[in-house]
Write an enzyme that holds these catalytic residues in place. Structure first.
Site, short mmCIF file in Angstrom:
data_model
loop_
_atom_site.label_atom_id
_atom_site.label_comp_id
_atom_site.label_asym_id
_atom_site.label_seq_id
_atom_site.Cartn_x
_atom_site.Cartn_y
_atom_site.Cartn_z
N PRO A 206 8.22 -28.80 7.30
CG PRO A 206 9.68 -27.40 8.46
CD PRO A 206 9.46 -28.02 7.13
CB THR A 208 3.60 -31.15 5.32
OG1 THR A 208 4.71 -31.76 5.98
CG2 THR A 208 4.09 -30.15 4.31
N GLY A 209 1.90 -31.64 8.33
CA GLY A 209 0.94 -32.51 9.00
C GLY A 209 1.46 -33.89 9.33
CE LYS A 210 7.51 -33.73 9.30
NZ LYS A 210 7.22 -32.39 8.77
CG HIS A 426 11.73 0.47 -3.24
ND1 HIS A 426 13.10 0.37 -3.13
CD2 HIS A 426 11.25 -0.79 -3.03
CE1 HIS A 426 13.42 -0.88 -2.85
NE2 HIS A 426 12.32 -1.61 -2.78
CD GLU A 427 7.45 -1.61 -2.05
OE1 GLU A 427 7.24 -2.61 -2.74
OE2 GLU A 427 8.32 -1.57 -1.15
#
Ligand code: ADP
Ligand code: ZN
Length: 605
Positions: A206, A208-210, A426-427
């Site tokens: 989705p 990608t420019g179809k 955590h990070e």
């Protein structure tokens, strides 16, 4: 429902209007005059008190000399003269005042209008409305089977899209060049006995420019373009889809040469016989009709059907047979060069600051589709407009990349000191593991500002595009995912719910390593579970077991092994580099975000 409401309102208005008229009309005759009897009137006549008399049918409007107004009612059919005579009054006295006889014709007409004509008018009006509504419904029913295809007129300069507007995807452009030539000059091909292709399947993720490609082909060839989505064929009633397909092709033939673009063809073109649920028959009929139309139209007719899908694997093989959608154009996610080019296309009408190097943006956006990139630049422009600035800086673009990946910042989200500290550890855990493992992507940014669902985040992006992923990469990713959890556990000797999302992702990853990628040495290089597409109530039911209970146990064991291995690795790193963790946490608590340079400086010491 809507027309009913409208009619109701009209009806109410009419009622109020009529009521208003009536009250006005009846009010006019009763103007605060005193009512008197005939006897009193005759007395007044005798006393010569009267100035003037007005006769309105049976009502006598009396104006006295002192200005008072009175009304009296006489018997119908009797004239004033007869009345006087009947009561033996002196007829001479009648000459003392003026008598106006009002025909009251207007009153009569109004009366007639309100009582006879108006009801008929109202009735007529409602019958008219009803008839019109029924006709409308009929017309709608007739339209039901018509195709909803939107015609896009590429000939108008302002919406003409050409290959110049499509960046990158060189191979796809080359393949479609052929189609353009067919449309422009079919004779060249038919003269040497070549068949014009009827259907081209555009395959790509989705965004990608179809759609963009299909429009550009129409623009380049200078032909009209019909756009319809596969899902629009499907309605509640069986047969509607098929009739819409028929209608679409009839319209297209009339406009030949032209392009018909069917988006999301997988909505109708799924393998027949698969899936559950009711829409099944309808889909099959629609698909059959598409096949019939594709086979049916004469090869010299210059209509080319482009269809788009991101799931070529689920399509019915009948669609892909020679003579139907036998050409396939794959549009990949853009490479770093293509991303730069796409960004350039979308930056055309945007004022970029001199520091906004689009190549750097492309480096930070591996895996982004053309639509994502367009979105990033648009978000950046919005940021700039909200800041009342006039130029888009690199920083704006980076911020919008993060927004696109992680959702908007929630600066208002207030964390307690303790929560902040936990989030920071955590990070730091994620970041440290990601930095130290050679197969993990480098850390770009760490932050403890809440974003989307997450309390904080570590942004680590690969610098290059990857076609393949290696087992080592997966294992490192697993360790990075567990890094946050491990850091919390080693520092606080307790864990929080904040790591649950990480654990979920890690579990899925470990499972995929074993069952999808076949990367387990114990279980051998095979996949487990047959993932079949079935749509039921909008959800995909996947996986059918194609292994025994015993194997299932082994799979579980293997998943646990991978998991534990990654856990141990993360734990080892975090305990060994504990003091680096502390430095990162200090900096995070102080500044809330650490950029790549500052992060690298910590390890440079
Ligand atoms: P799809 O149909 O594949 O889902 P679209 O054609 O609708 O994707 O693409 C959405 C948007 O993404 C386009 O309108 C365009 O702005 C942008 N885009 C996608 N690919 C490209 C590209 N190669 N060059 C320029 N813009 C692109
Ligand atoms: Zn985490």
């Amino acid at each position: 429902m809507k027309p009913l409401l409208k009619n109701g309102i009209i009806f109410l208005c009419a009622v109020f209007l009529i009521a208003g008229f009536f009250s006005l009309y009846s009010r006019s005759s009763v103007q605060k005059e005193e009512k008197i009897g005939i006897a009193t009137f005759l007395e007044e006549v005798a006393d010569e008190k009267i100035e003037r008399v007005e006769l309105q049918e049976n009502t006598i409007l009396i104006t006295l000399k002192d200005g008072k107004k009175q009304t009296a009612t006489k018997e119908p059919n009797d004239s004033l003269g007869t009345l006087m005579k009947n009561f033996n009054a002196d007829p001479e006295k009648m000459k003392k005042f003026k008598i106006d006889i009002k025909e009251n014709s207007s009153g009569f007409l109004l009366n007639a209008f309100f009582t006879i004509i108006l009801p008929f008018l109202i009735l007529g009006f409602f019958i008219f409305l009803m008839i019109r509504q029924i006709q409308g419904a009929n017309a709608r029913a007739m339209n039901f089977g018509m195709s909803r295809a939107r015609q896009f007129d590429g000939k108008k300069e302002e919406n003409r899209i050409t290959f110049k507007d499509v960046a990158g995807a060189r191979e796809a452009k080359e393949e479609l060049q052929e189609v353009i030539e067919f449309l422009r000059d079919p004779k060249k091909f038919t003269n040497v006995g070549a068949k014009i292709p009827k259907g081209v399947m555009l395959v790509g993720a989705p965004g990608t420019g179809k759609t963009l490609f299909a429009k550009a082909v129409a623009g380049e060839a200078d032909v009209p373009f019909f756009h319809v989505s596969g899902s629009e064929f499907i309605e509640m009633f069986v047969g509607v889809g098929a009739s819409r397909v028929r209608d679409l092709f009839t319209r297209a033939m009339k406009n030949a040469p032209c392009i018909v673009f069917i988006d999301e063809i997988d909505a109708v073109g799924r393998q027949r016989g698969a899936g559950l649920g009711g829409s099944h028959d309808e889909r099959e009929q629609t698909l059959n009709q598409i096949l019939v139309e594709l086979d049916g139209f004469d090869p010299s007719t210059n209509v080319i059907v482009l269809a788009a899908t991101n799931r070529p694997d689920v399509l019915d093989p009948a669609l892909l047979r020679p003579g139907r959608f036998d050409r396939r154009v794959v549009i990949d996610l853009p490479s770093i060069e293509d991303r730069t080019a796409i960004l350039e296309v979308h930056a055309r009408n945007k004022p970029l600051a001199s520091d906004a190097d689009l190549r750097k943006v492309a480096e930070r956006t591996p895996g982004f589709s053309g639509a994502d990139l367009a979105n990033v630049l648009n978000e950046a422009a919005i940021l700039v407009a909200r800041r009342n600035a006039s130029q888009i800086t690199l920083d704006d673009i980076f911020k919008s990349i993060e927004k696109v990946i992680l959702g908007p910042e929630r600066k208002s989200h207030v964390m307690s000191e303790k929560e902040k500290k936990i989030t920071a550890y955590h990070e730091a855990g994620h970041a440290l593991v990601s930095h130290l493992l050679p197969d993990a992507p480098p850390v770009q940014k760490i932050s403890i500002i809440a974003r989307g669902q997450a309390a904080g985040y570590t942004l680590n992006l690969p610098t290059e595009d990857r076609q393949f992923r290696t087992k080592k990469e997966f294992l490192s990713e697993l360790a990075v995912l567990l890094g946050g959890f491990v850091a919390e556990k080693t520092v606080f000797e307790d864990v929080t719910t904040g790591a649950s999302n990480d654990l979920k992702k890690a579990t899925r990853l470990a499972k995929n390593i074993v069952t999808v990628y076949g990367m387990s040495e114990h279980l051998g290089q095979r996949t487990f579970g047959d993932r079949e597409e079935m749509i039921f109530l909008g959800r995909e039911i996947t996986e059918q077991r194609d292994y025994s209970e015993k194997t299932a146990e082994h799979i579980d064991e293997e998943i646990t092994n991978f998991f534990n291995g990654a856990y141990a690795q993360a734990e080892r790193l975090i305990t060994t580099y504990r003091e680096k963790i502390e430095t990162i946490v200090q900096l995070l608590l102080e500044k809330e975000t650490i950029e790549r340079e500052a992060f690298l400086a910590i390890f440079a010491e």
